[in-house]
Enzyme design. Structure first.
Site, mmCIF file in Angstrom:
data_model
loop_
_atom_site.group_PDB
_atom_site.id
_atom_site.type_symbol
_atom_site.label_atom_id
_atom_site.label_comp_id
_atom_site.label_asym_id
_atom_site.label_seq_id
_atom_site.Cartn_x
_atom_site.Cartn_y
_atom_site.Cartn_z
ATOM 1 N N HIS A 19 0.821 -1.194 0.000
ATOM 2 C CA HIS A 19 0.000 0.000 0.000
ATOM 3 C C HIS A 19 0.866 1.260 0.000
ATOM 4 C CE1 HIS A 19 -3.886 -2.096 1.400
ATOM 5 N NE2 HIS A 19 -3.000 -3.027 1.141
ATOM 6 N N GLN A 342 11.817 -4.937 -6.608
ATOM 7 C CA GLN A 342 11.224 -5.816 -7.607
ATOM 8 C C GLN A 342 11.112 -5.167 -8.984
ATOM 9 O OE1 GLN A 342 8.068 -8.762 -6.551
ATOM 10 N NE2 GLN A 342 6.774 -7.431 -7.778
ATOM 11 N N HIS A 357 2.984 -14.341 -7.046
ATOM 12 C CA HIS A 357 1.729 -14.552 -6.323
ATOM 13 C C HIS A 357 0.597 -13.720 -6.915
ATOM 14 C CE1 HIS A 357 3.073 -10.751 -4.856
ATOM 15 N NE2 HIS A 357 2.134 -10.636 -3.941
ATOM 16 N N TRP A 360 -1.422 -7.045 -7.037
ATOM 17 C CA TRP A 360 -1.622 -6.080 -8.117
ATOM 18 C C TRP A 360 -0.356 -5.302 -8.440
ATOM 19 C CZ3 TRP A 360 -4.180 -5.808 -12.216
ATOM 20 C CH2 TRP A 360 -4.343 -4.616 -12.919
ATOM 21 N N ASN A 361 0.428 -4.924 -7.431
ATOM 22 C CA ASN A 361 1.689 -4.238 -7.719
ATOM 23 C C ASN A 361 2.583 -5.116 -8.588
ATOM 24 O OD1 ASN A 361 1.009 -1.947 -6.248
ATOM 25 N ND2 ASN A 361 2.007 -2.663 -4.388
ATOM 26 N N SER A 362 2.690 -6.389 -8.252
ATOM 27 C CA SER A 362 3.518 -7.313 -9.030
ATOM 28 C C SER A 362 2.952 -7.494 -10.437
ATOM 29 C CB SER A 362 3.608 -8.667 -8.322
ATOM 30 O OG SER A 362 4.268 -8.543 -7.080
ATOM 31 N N GLU A 365 3.780 -4.346 -12.431
ATOM 32 C CA GLU A 365 5.218 -4.273 -12.709
ATOM 33 C C GLU A 365 5.628 -5.265 -13.789
ATOM 34 O OE1 GLU A 365 6.915 -4.774 -8.861
ATOM 35 O OE2 GLU A 365 6.450 -2.719 -8.221
ATOM 36 N N ASP A 381 -6.967 -10.370 -3.903
ATOM 37 C CA ASP A 381 -7.295 -10.151 -5.321
ATOM 38 C C ASP A 381 -6.462 -11.012 -6.256
ATOM 39 O OD1 ASP A 381 -4.949 -8.800 -4.579
ATOM 40 O OD2 ASP A 381 -5.174 -7.329 -6.179
ATOM 41 N N GLN A 382 -5.580 -11.829 -5.718
ATOM 42 C CA GLN A 382 -4.616 -12.565 -6.538
ATOM 43 C C GLN A 382 -5.272 -13.534 -7.527
ATOM 44 O OE1 GLN A 382 -1.957 -14.192 -3.558
ATOM 45 N NE2 GLN A 382 -1.718 -12.163 -2.631
#
Length: 465
Positions: A19, A342, A357, A360-362, A365, A381-382
């Site tokens: 966050h 990352q 995993h 959302w950030n991953s 990116e 949310d994954q």
């Protein structure tokens, strides 16, 4: 006659890494356009946060300040309860942070920099309550996809018929702007128990979106989720302001020695050869999963960079394991680290695949970097993000559960090998990278979204709205 004070935006984050990161990037974008920005959260030992209390950074035509939430009944930064996996930190912050935040807002006025607008990220409804109670205009930064926001909004306002948790694979939900989604594709909080603290916080967020929040800023870009954004706008004032990835705003926070070591290792690897594995700052995997992961990476025959947080290090196989030996030997084929930046790793030309995993950030990116993915979602949310990565964006494959070494090896080969599907996955990944670059360019959806929000803040300060 004295001039009016510079518009001042207060950013308030829940003390969670996923966050803090996008909200801080948003803050740099706002500051670069001439605003005074103050960033606040309750820092703790588990949070990667490089700016001390009272620090200031000039960004473009503006400034970003850092003023930590502290005092009152808030836990001290090194309190071990911040690591409680049951959500106890959320209950504590919800109870202890409001008076501390209200006092911080009052101090800004006393110092001659009254807060023009509060931007709180999702899962911090306490910040929205404080801003509303003090009469300060406020926005929410939604830190998940617009698709997930739309699903929650339609579910909690009973605007669509959702399949139950036990529904068969043929049962789907139809939400405007989204493809049909099965029960297993839905965010976990939809069917979480009523008493689950994360679900309670989410419901408070969704309620505030309809009742008190003036703007809903979403970490997405128009090119990625245009149908969803357009379908949700009749319900919510959605403004896409993404992709909010560290480094994309050209005001990165810098790297530490460990990160430089990762990059030096990547520099020595062939182009698009490395399997990068990272499961975020919260996900806990079992000892069996770690063993299968290690053996599967060894079986790929490819160099790998594996992120294993300090709280998971004891799950690594012993030194006699092929994987660990490969990661630590003099002729190492892999590297195991506790942390890395990352976005910086994903943008490196040596990385050819991301086992993720699907936070959302991953997800963002990976798309921005044009790196194919192997999805291994767990909760929140994954599952929804994994569905979109594999079946909608077409940039990866799903790794079945439970983790199995042979399945991991096959999935890596499916996106990194020389077969036609791997070639197609890489081509689609490249397409999404180009779309993200367009969003980030001058005149792109990020630029337009930030400009629209800044214009609204300036209008407030000028007394024209």
């Amino acid at each position: 006659m004295s001039s009016s004070p510079m518009p001042h935006v207060l950013l308030v984050s829940a003390p969670l890494q996923g966050h803090v990161n996008p909200l801080l990037v948003l803050g740099r974008h706002l500051a670069s356009r001439g605003l005074l920005v103050t960033f606040t959260t309750a820092p703790h030992a588990g949070l990667k946060f490089g700016h001390g209390d009272g620090a200031t950074v000039d960004v473009g035509r503006g400034t970003i300040r850092f003023e930590h939430l502290k005092g009152g009944d808030l836990w001290a930064p090194y309190d071990p309860r911040y690591h409680d996996p049951t959500g106890g930190v959320m209950r504590h912050i919800d109870e202890a942070a409001p008076p501390v935040l209200a006092e911080l807002i009052r101090r800004q006025s006393e110092a001659g920099r009254p807060v023009s607008c509060v931007v709180a990220n999702a899962f911090a409804p306490w910040a929205t309550r404080v801003a509303s109670g003090m009469g300060v205009p406020h926005a929410m930064l939604w830190t998940e996809s617009c698709a997930v926001l739309s699903l929650f909004y339609h579910y909690f306002h009973s605007l669509a018929d959702f399949p139950s948790r036990e529904a068969g694979p043929g049962a789907t939900v139809a939400v405007p702007g989204l493809p049909p989604l099965a029960a297993g594709d839905l965010p976990a909080l939809i069917h979480a128990p009523e008493e689950f603290i994360w679900r309670q916080v989410l419901i408070a967020d969704i309620r505030s979106l309809r009742e008190t929040v003036t703007w809903v800023l979403v970490n997405t870009f128009d090119e990625l989720e245009r149908p969803t954004i357009e379908a949700l706008r009749p319900h919510l004032p959605v403004i896409p302001v993404g992709p909010l990835c560290s480094g994309t705003e050209n005001h990165g926070s810098g790297q530490d020695d460990d990160d430089d070591d990762c990059v030096a290792w990547l520099d020595a690897q062939p182009p698009r050869s490395v399997v990068f594995v990272a499961f975020g700052s919260l996900l806990q995997i079992s000892r069996d999963e770690m063993s299968e992961l290690a053996e599967g990476l060894a079986a790929t025959g490819r160099p790998f960079l594996l992120v294993v947080r300090d709280d998971n290090r004891e799950l690594l196989p012993d030194g006699g394991d092929d994987c660990l030996a490969a990661a630590t030997g003099s002729n190492s084929r892999g590297k195991v680290v506790a942390w890395c930046e990352q976005a910086r790793v994903l943008s490196h030309g040596a990385v050819g695949c991301f086992v993720t995993h699907c936070g959302w950030n991953s997800t963002v990116e990976a798309l921005v970097s044009g790196v194919p993915v192997v999805t291994y979602p767990a909760w929140a949310d994954q599952p929804t993000n994994a569905k979109f990565l594999a079946d909608v964006y077409g940039v990866g494959v799903r790794l079945p559960k439970p983790m199995a070494r042979d399945a991991l090896r096959r999935c890596v080969e499916e996106v990194m090998g020389g077969g036609p599907e791997a070639v197609a996955v890489r081509a689609r990944s490249g397409k999404w990278k180009a779309e993200a670059c367009a969003a980030l360019a001058t005149g792109g959806s990020l630029d337009k979204g930030i400009q629209d929000f800044v214009a609204a803040i300036l209008s407030i300060c000028a007394g024209t709205v």
